[in-house]
Design a protein around this motif. Structure first.
Motif, PDB file in Angstrom:
ATOM      1  N   HIS A  53       0.802  -1.223   0.000  1.00 25.68           N
ATOM      2  CA  HIS A  53       0.000   0.000   0.000  1.00 25.68           C
ATOM      3  C   HIS A  53       0.836   1.275   0.000  1.00 25.68           C
ATOM      4  CE1 HIS A  53      -3.319  -2.608   0.447  1.00 25.68           C
ATOM      5  NE2 HIS A  53      -3.190  -2.836   1.737  1.00 25.68           N
ATOM      6  N   TRP A  54       2.053   1.200   0.505  1.00 31.68           N
ATOM      7  CA  TRP A  54       2.849   2.420   0.650  1.00 31.68           C
ATOM      8  C   TRP A  54       3.992   2.503  -0.362  1.00 31.68           C
ATOM      9  CZ3 TRP A  54      -0.358   4.948   3.340  1.00 31.68           C
ATOM     10  CH2 TRP A  54      -1.075   4.339   4.372  1.00 31.68           C
ATOM     11  N   LYS A  55       4.014   1.585  -1.320  1.00 29.30           N
ATOM     12  CA  LYS A  55       5.073   1.600  -2.325  1.00 29.30           C
ATOM     13  C   LYS A  55       4.527   2.162  -3.632  1.00 29.30           C
ATOM     14  CE  LYS A  55       7.706  -2.300  -0.457  1.00 29.30           C
ATOM     15  NZ  LYS A  55       8.293  -3.634  -0.750  1.00 29.30           N
ATOM     16  N   ASP A  60      -1.420  -2.511  -5.117  1.00 28.58           N
ATOM     17  CA  ASP A  60      -1.754  -2.643  -3.696  1.00 28.58           C
ATOM     18  C   ASP A  60      -1.894  -4.106  -3.300  1.00 28.58           C
ATOM     19  OD1 ASP A  60      -2.299   0.210  -2.620  1.00 28.58           O
ATOM     20  OD2 ASP A  60      -3.325   0.162  -4.554  1.00 28.58           O
ATOM     21  N   PHE A  61      -2.397  -4.924  -4.229  1.00 24.65           N
ATOM     22  CA  PHE A  61      -2.553  -6.357  -3.981  1.00 24.65           C
ATOM     23  C   PHE A  61      -1.991  -7.139  -5.165  1.00 24.65           C
ATOM     24  CE2 PHE A  61      -6.298  -4.368  -1.904  1.00 24.65           C
ATOM     25  CZ  PHE A  61      -6.020  -4.706  -0.589  1.00 24.65           C
ATOM     26  N   CYS A  79      -3.209  -8.862 -10.180  1.00 21.57           N
ATOM     27  CA  CYS A  79      -2.905  -7.767  -9.262  1.00 21.57           C
ATOM     28  C   CYS A  79      -4.021  -6.733  -9.308  1.00 21.57           C
ATOM     29  CB  CYS A  79      -1.562  -7.126  -9.605  1.00 21.57           C
ATOM     30  SG  CYS A  79      -1.501  -6.421 -11.269  1.00 21.57           S
ATOM     31  N   ALA A  80      -4.000  -5.820  -8.344  1.00 21.18           N
ATOM     32  CA  ALA A  80      -5.038  -4.787  -8.292  1.00 21.18           C
ATOM     33  C   ALA A  80      -4.528  -3.556  -7.559  1.00 21.18           C
ATOM     34  CB  ALA A  80      -6.280  -5.325  -7.589  1.00 21.18           C
ATOM     35  N   TYR A  81      -5.015  -2.404  -8.009  1.00 26.05           N
ATOM     36  CA  TYR A  81      -4.757  -1.135  -7.337  1.00 26.05           C
ATOM     37  C   TYR A  81      -6.042  -0.685  -6.657  1.00 26.05           C
ATOM     38  CZ  TYR A  81      -0.388  -0.566  -9.995  1.00 26.05           C
ATOM     39  OH  TYR A  81       0.867  -0.726 -10.523  1.00 26.05           O
TER      40      TYR A  81
END
Length: 201
Positions: A53-55, A60-61, A79-81
């Motif tokens: 979440h912080w990169k 995010d996933f 993957c997902a944002y």
């Protein structure tokens, strides 16, 4: 337990339990026979979800097959944002780590402001897309659970609420965050997209 959940030969239903990882960031999807299956009985996770979440510029996933996303041979499959200012999320099918140019990107978006229904598309081998919707429901439940308890979504094709492709039920616990029941056997890539979009509900 293999990467694919235990299957009922009659219905092809697969059930996965979403749990947090002990002493680590991220989540695991455990393949279970039923909602009564304990974590010990489930064995090793079928899938792992790595969080970032912080990169900046990282999803995010990120979904991996197997229990260890940090293994040398581990490759992400989806993957997902998290949603941006327009309430839409980017979801990707493929290896975003080693072959980002091959990832098939789609958008998952809420239907309207304050809506709990989300539209997205599943890329097909034919080059076409299957339009799907996670739809909030109090009338349907994971097999063995009562409807109306907990937060649940059903996955249906846009414009057709009669055929339920999957059910996602939130629990709110630490060891057992949610349960996903996939009713349709449409191949591993369909399962990947169901599991990764479930992380955004």
């Amino acid at each position: 337990m293999s990467a694919m959940a235990a299957k009922d030969p009659t219905t092809n239903k697969r059930i996965f339990r979403l749990a947090t990882k002990a002493f680590k960031s991220g989540f695991s999807y455990l393949a279970v026979e039923s909602i009564k299956t304990t974590r010990a009985e489930a064995g090793e996770p079928a899938f792992s979800v790595k969080t970032a979440h912080w990169k900046r510029h990282y999803p995010d996933f990120t979904l991996y097959v197997g229990s260890d996303p940090d293994a040398p041979d581990a490759s992400p499959v989806a993957c997902a944002y998290l949603p941006g200012m327009f309430r839409s999320s980017k979801i990707g099918l493929g290896n975003v780590k080693s072959a980002p140019e091959t990832v098939q990107w789609e958008t998952m978006k809420s239907k309207s402001f304050g809506s709990t229904d989300y539209d997205w598309s599943m890329p097909l081998v034919s080059g076409k897309h299957q339009d799907l919707q996670w739809k909030r429901s109090r009338e349907h439940a994971i097999d063995g659970k009562e409807p109306g308890k907990g937060r649940s979504w059903i996955l249906v094709e846009s414009g057709d609420s009669d055929t339920i492709h999957a059910i996602f039920r939130m629990h709110g616990g630490i060891d057992h965050c949610a349960t996903v029941q996939i009713n349709m056997n449409q191949g591993s890539e369909f399962d990947y997209m169901v599991l990764i979009t479930g992380m955004l509900l």
